[in-house]
Scaffold this motif. Structure first.
Motif, PDB file in Angstrom:
ATOM      1  N   SER A   7      37.885  40.307  52.114  1.00  0.00           N
ATOM      2  CA  SER A   7      38.304  39.722  50.844  1.00  0.00           C
ATOM      3  C   SER A   7      39.766  39.303  50.968  1.00  0.00           C
ATOM      4  CB  SER A   7      38.151  40.751  49.724  1.00  0.00           C
ATOM      5  OG  SER A   7      39.103  41.794  49.891  1.00  0.00           O
ATOM      6  N   TRP A  58      37.432  31.876  48.246  1.00  0.00           N
ATOM      7  CA  TRP A  58      36.756  33.136  47.942  1.00  0.00           C
ATOM      8  C   TRP A  58      36.061  33.004  46.589  1.00  0.00           C
ATOM      9  CZ3 TRP A  58      35.413  37.380  50.414  1.00  0.00           C
ATOM     10  CH2 TRP A  58      35.071  38.524  49.690  1.00  0.00           C
ATOM     11  N   GLY A  61      32.223  36.978  45.978  1.00  0.00           N
ATOM     12  CA  GLY A  61      32.200  37.986  47.018  1.00  0.00           C
ATOM     13  C   GLY A  61      32.053  37.485  48.440  1.00  0.00           C
ATOM     14  N   ASP A  62      32.275  36.176  48.664  1.00  0.00           N
ATOM     15  CA  ASP A  62      32.191  35.636  50.024  1.00  0.00           C
ATOM     16  C   ASP A  62      33.039  34.375  50.107  1.00  0.00           C
ATOM     17  OD1 ASP A  62      31.465  35.541  52.662  1.00  0.00           O
ATOM     18  OD2 ASP A  62      29.401  34.913  52.305  1.00  0.00           O
TER      19      ASP A  62
END
Length: 80
Positions: A7, A58, A61-62
């Motif tokens: 992250s 981002w 979550g990816d």
């Protein structure tokens, strides 16, 4: 994209760890200018090491390509 993606916060933590190792000082003792310069120089290196494109964003979550639409998100909106 890379299996277990880092992250943005995880990238920042790695940069801070590298700061401490390289400078022998804690991050809290770094000036705002030092912090900004270090993050600007270190983030691209960490992204490259983990296979994260420099322009990736981002979201959900990816990491995603810029302006990429999530097709599953569109389908679920239309069905609902």
């Amino acid at each position: 994209m890379t299996g277990r993606s880092l992250s943005p916060r995880a990238i920042e933590r790695l940069a801070i760890q590298r700061w401490t190792a390289a400078n022998g000082r804690t991050w809290a003792k770094a000036s705002k200018r030092e912090r900004a310069n270090w993050l600007a120089a270190t983030e691209p290196v960490i992204r490259e090491e983990h296979g994260i494109a420099a322009d990736a964003e981002w979201r959900a979550g990816d990491w995603h390509a810029p302006d990429q639409t999530d097709l599953f998100d569109l389908i679920s909106r239309e069905v609902a």
